[in-house]
Design a protein around this motif. Structure first.
Motif, PDB file in Angstrom:
ATOM      1  N   ARG A 166      14.446  52.403  64.517  1.00  0.00           N
ATOM      2  CA  ARG A 166      14.566  50.997  64.097  1.00  0.00           C
ATOM      3  C   ARG A 166      16.037  50.596  63.977  1.00  0.00           C
ATOM      4  N   ASN A 167      16.908  51.584  63.837  1.00  0.00           N
ATOM      5  CA  ASN A 167      18.343  51.323  63.733  1.00  0.00           C
ATOM      6  C   ASN A 167      19.097  51.914  64.920  1.00  0.00           C
ATOM      7  N   GLN A 168      18.418  52.048  66.052  1.00  0.00           N
ATOM      8  CA  GLN A 168      19.031  52.683  67.224  1.00  0.00           C
ATOM      9  C   GLN A 168      20.302  51.954  67.637  1.00  0.00           C
ATOM     10  N   GLY A 169      21.298  52.774  68.012  1.00  0.00           N
ATOM     11  CA  GLY A 169      22.593  52.230  68.404  1.00  0.00           C
ATOM     12  C   GLY A 169      23.520  51.958  67.244  1.00  0.00           C
ATOM     13  N   ARG A 170      23.010  52.120  66.007  1.00  0.00           N
ATOM     14  CA  ARG A 170      23.825  51.897  64.815  1.00  0.00           C
ATOM     15  C   ARG A 170      23.951  53.194  64.018  1.00  0.00           C
ATOM     16  N   ILE A 171      25.074  53.379  63.378  1.00  0.00           N
ATOM     17  CA  ILE A 171      25.269  54.575  62.555  1.00  0.00           C
ATOM     18  C   ILE A 171      24.419  54.477  61.299  1.00  0.00           C
ATOM     19  N   VAL A 172      23.696  55.545  61.021  1.00  0.00           N
ATOM     20  CA  VAL A 172      22.878  55.647  59.807  1.00  0.00           C
ATOM     21  C   VAL A 172      23.505  56.705  58.913  1.00  0.00           C
ATOM     22  N   MET A 176      21.974  55.983  53.347  1.00  0.00           N
ATOM     23  CA  MET A 176      20.893  55.116  53.814  1.00  0.00           C
ATOM     24  C   MET A 176      19.581  55.885  53.901  1.00  0.00           C
ATOM     25  N   LEU A 177      19.631  57.101  54.425  1.00  0.00           N
ATOM     26  CA  LEU A 177      18.424  57.917  54.539  1.00  0.00           C
ATOM     27  C   LEU A 177      17.886  58.292  53.161  1.00  0.00           C
ATOM     28  N   ALA A 178      18.784  58.637  52.241  1.00  0.00           N
ATOM     29  CA  ALA A 178      18.358  58.998  50.882  1.00  0.00           C
ATOM     30  C   ALA A 178      17.680  57.811  50.199  1.00  0.00           C
ATOM     31  N   ARG A 179      18.235  56.634  50.419  1.00  0.00           N
ATOM     32  CA  ARG A 179      17.703  55.428  49.762  1.00  0.00           C
ATOM     33  C   ARG A 179      16.412  54.937  50.406  1.00  0.00           C
ATOM     34  N   ASP A 180      16.381  54.872  51.743  1.00  0.00           N
ATOM     35  CA  ASP A 180      15.285  54.195  52.434  1.00  0.00           C
ATOM     36  C   ASP A 180      14.171  55.118  52.897  1.00  0.00           C
ATOM     37  N   LEU A 215      20.123  62.122  69.717  1.00  0.00           N
ATOM     38  CA  LEU A 215      20.485  62.168  68.296  1.00  0.00           C
ATOM     39  C   LEU A 215      21.793  62.910  68.112  1.00  0.00           C
ATOM     40  N   ARG A 216      22.788  62.192  67.621  1.00  0.00           N
ATOM     41  CA  ARG A 216      24.111  62.793  67.454  1.00  0.00           C
ATOM     42  C   ARG A 216      24.632  62.596  66.036  1.00  0.00           C
ATOM     43  N   THR A 217      25.489  63.519  65.624  1.00  0.00           N
ATOM     44  CA  THR A 217      26.141  63.421  64.319  1.00  0.00           C
ATOM     45  C   THR A 217      27.487  62.743  64.493  1.00  0.00           C
ATOM     46  N   VAL A 218      27.758  61.776  63.635  1.00  0.00           N
ATOM     47  CA  VAL A 218      29.068  61.135  63.598  1.00  0.00           C
ATOM     48  C   VAL A 218      29.808  61.770  62.428  1.00  0.00           C
ATOM     49  N   ARG A 219      30.738  62.661  62.752  1.00  0.00           N
ATOM     50  CA  ARG A 219      31.372  63.481  61.727  1.00  0.00           C
ATOM     51  C   ARG A 219      31.963  62.655  60.584  1.00  0.00           C
ATOM     52  N   GLY A 220      31.582  63.036  59.383  1.00  0.00           N
ATOM     53  CA  GLY A 220      32.105  62.391  58.193  1.00  0.00           C
ATOM     54  C   GLY A 220      31.459  61.055  57.872  1.00  0.00           C
ATOM     55  N   VAL A 221      30.515  60.606  58.722  1.00  0.00           N
ATOM     56  CA  VAL A 221      29.915  59.285  58.505  1.00  0.00           C
ATOM     57  C   VAL A 221      28.390  59.378  58.393  1.00  0.00           C
ATOM     58  N   GLY A 222      27.748  59.927  59.418  1.00  0.00           N
ATOM     59  CA  GLY A 222      26.271  59.992  59.407  1.00  0.00           C
ATOM     60  C   GLY A 222      25.727  60.372  60.751  1.00  0.00           C
ATOM     61  N   PHE A 223      24.744  59.612  61.240  1.00  0.00           N
ATOM     62  CA  PHE A 223      24.049  59.962  62.469  1.00  0.00           C
ATOM     63  C   PHE A 223      23.800  58.700  63.283  1.00  0.00           C
ATOM     64  N   ILE A 224      23.610  58.911  64.585  1.00  0.00           N
ATOM     65  CA  ILE A 224      23.295  57.775  65.450  1.00  0.00           C
ATOM     66  C   ILE A 224      22.275  58.224  66.502  1.00  0.00           C
ATOM     67  N   LEU A 225      21.288  57.385  66.735  1.00  0.00           N
ATOM     68  CA  LEU A 225      20.303  57.615  67.788  1.00  0.00           C
ATOM     69  C   LEU A 225      20.606  56.580  68.867  1.00  0.00           C
ATOM     70  N   ALA A 226      21.082  57.046  70.009  1.00  0.00           N
ATOM     71  CA  ALA A 226      21.489  56.134  71.078  1.00  0.00           C
ATOM     72  C   ALA A 226      21.384  56.842  72.421  1.00  0.00           C
ATOM     73  N   GLU A 227      21.237  56.029  73.478  1.00  0.00           N
ATOM     74  CA  GLU A 227      21.077  56.601  74.808  1.00  0.00           C
ATOM     75  C   GLU A 227      22.393  57.090  75.366  1.00  0.00           C
ATOM     76  N   LYS A 228      23.483  56.394  75.016  1.00  0.00           N
ATOM     77  CA  LYS A 228      24.790  56.763  75.560  1.00  0.00           C
ATOM     78  C   LYS A 228      25.765  57.053  74.428  1.00  0.00           C
ATOM     79  N   GLU A 229      26.739  57.876  74.724  1.00  0.00           N
ATOM     80  CA  GLU A 229      27.804  58.169  73.758  1.00  0.00           C
ATOM     81  C   GLU A 229      28.536  56.876  73.467  1.00  0.00           C
ATOM     82  N   SER A 230      28.798  56.637  72.173  1.00  0.00           N
ATOM     83  CA  SER A 230      29.525  55.408  71.803  1.00  0.00           C
ATOM     84  C   SER A 230      31.026  55.684  71.757  1.00  0.00           C
TER      85      SER A 230
END
Length: 230
Positions: A166-172, A176-180, A215-230
Motif C-alpha cells: 500500500r506504500n510501494q515506492g515510499r520508504i516505510v 511506522m510498522l510498529a505503530r500501524d 524489498l530493500r533496506t534503506v540503511r538507517g531509515v527503514g524499508f522500501i518495496l519498489a520495482e526499481k532501485e531509487s
C-alpha cells in the motif's frame, strides 16, 4: 491505509459490538448503526464493501432498507443477520435481494467465511488485490503470488507485506510498522529487532527465487518495496 469498509446494522448492542470488535481485529474498517434509520442514512451517504443487516430493527425494518438499496441498483453485497430461522423468512430475505443469510446464534468464523465468499465476487467490479511487478496479493483470499508461484506467509508477514504494498515506492520506517502493523505505541523498548527479523524472513520468501528483488533496506531509515532501485 485503505481497508474494506463494512456496515453493521444491528440493534442488539452485545452482538453488534462483538461483531465490530472481531471484524476490526481482522483489519476491516467498520461502521455501526443500531437503528434502521441510522443504517439507511449511512447507506445513503457512504460507500461500503459489504452490509451486515439485521431484519428486526427499530425505526425501519431491514427488508425495507434492503428494498431501498436494491431499488436504486446498488449491488453492494448484503448479508442478513437475524434470529429468524424459519425457511420462509430466509426465502423472503433472499428474494428481496440479500446475498446470504446467517441465523443467530452463529460462530464468528462462519460469519468471516461467508463475508469472504461475498467479497470475492467484488463490488461494482472492484477487485481487492494489490500488485507490484510480478508480486500479487489477494486481500480477500489472503493469497500471495510471486512470478506465478504461491508464497506462504504467516499472518504477521502478510500484514507487513500488505502495508508495504500500500506504500510501494515510499520508504516505510520501523516506527511506522510498529505503530500501524503491530499497533504498539507505548512500548518501553523499541520493536526494531523483531521488525528486522520479520522483514528478513519476508524478503527471503518473496525475493529469494525471483529474478529481481523488490524489498530493500534503506540503511538507517527503514524499508522500501519498489520495482526499481531509487
Amino acid at each position: 491505509m485503505a481497508e474494506m469498509k463494512i456496515l453493521i446494522i444491528e440493534d442488539d448492542k452485545k452482538v453488534a459490538q462483538a461483531v465490530k470488535k472481531g471484524l476490526e481485529s481482522e483489519r476491516y474498517e467498520v461502521e455501526l448503526a443500531q437503528t434502521g434509520e441510522i443504517g439507511f442514512f449511512l447507506i445513503s451517504t457512504q460507500k461500503f464493501d459489504l452490509i451486515i443487516l439485521d431484519l428486526m430493527l427499530p425505526g425501519r425494518h431491514g427488508l425495507e432498507i434492503l428494498a431501498a438499496v436494491r431499488g436504486r441498483n446498488d449491488k453492494t453485497p448484503v448479508l442478513i443477520l437475524t434470529a429468524k430461522d424459519a425457511v420462509e423468512d430466509r426465502v423472503v430475505g433472499l428474494d428481496a435481494g440479500a446475498d446470504d443469510y446467517l441465523v443467530k446464534p452463529f460462530a464468528f468464523p462462519e460469519l468471516l467465511a461467508r463475508m469472504r465468499a461475498l467479497l470475492r465476487r467484488g463490488t461494482n467490479g472492484q477487485v481487492f488485490k494489490l500488485k507490484l511487478a510480478d508480486l500479487e496479493m489477494d486481500l480477500v483470499r489472503r493469497v500471495v503470488i510471486r512470478a506465478g508461484r504461491s508464497v506462504s506467509l504467516t499472518g504477521r508477514e502478510f500484514e507487513i507485506l500488505e502495508y508495504l504494498l500500500r506504500n510501494q515506492g515510499r520508504i516505510v520506517t520501523r516506527e511506522m510498522l510498529a505503530r500501524d502493523v503491530w499497533k504498539e505505541t507505548q512500548r518501553a523498548t523499541p520493536l526494531d529487532n523483531v521488525i528486522d527479523v520479520h522483514i528478513a524472513r519476508l524478503r527471503k520468501k518473496i525475493d529469494e527465487q525471483a529474478e529481481t528483488r523488490l524489498l530493500r533496506t534503506v540503511r538507517g531509515v527503514g524499508f522500501i518495496l519498489a520495482e526499481k532501485e531509487s
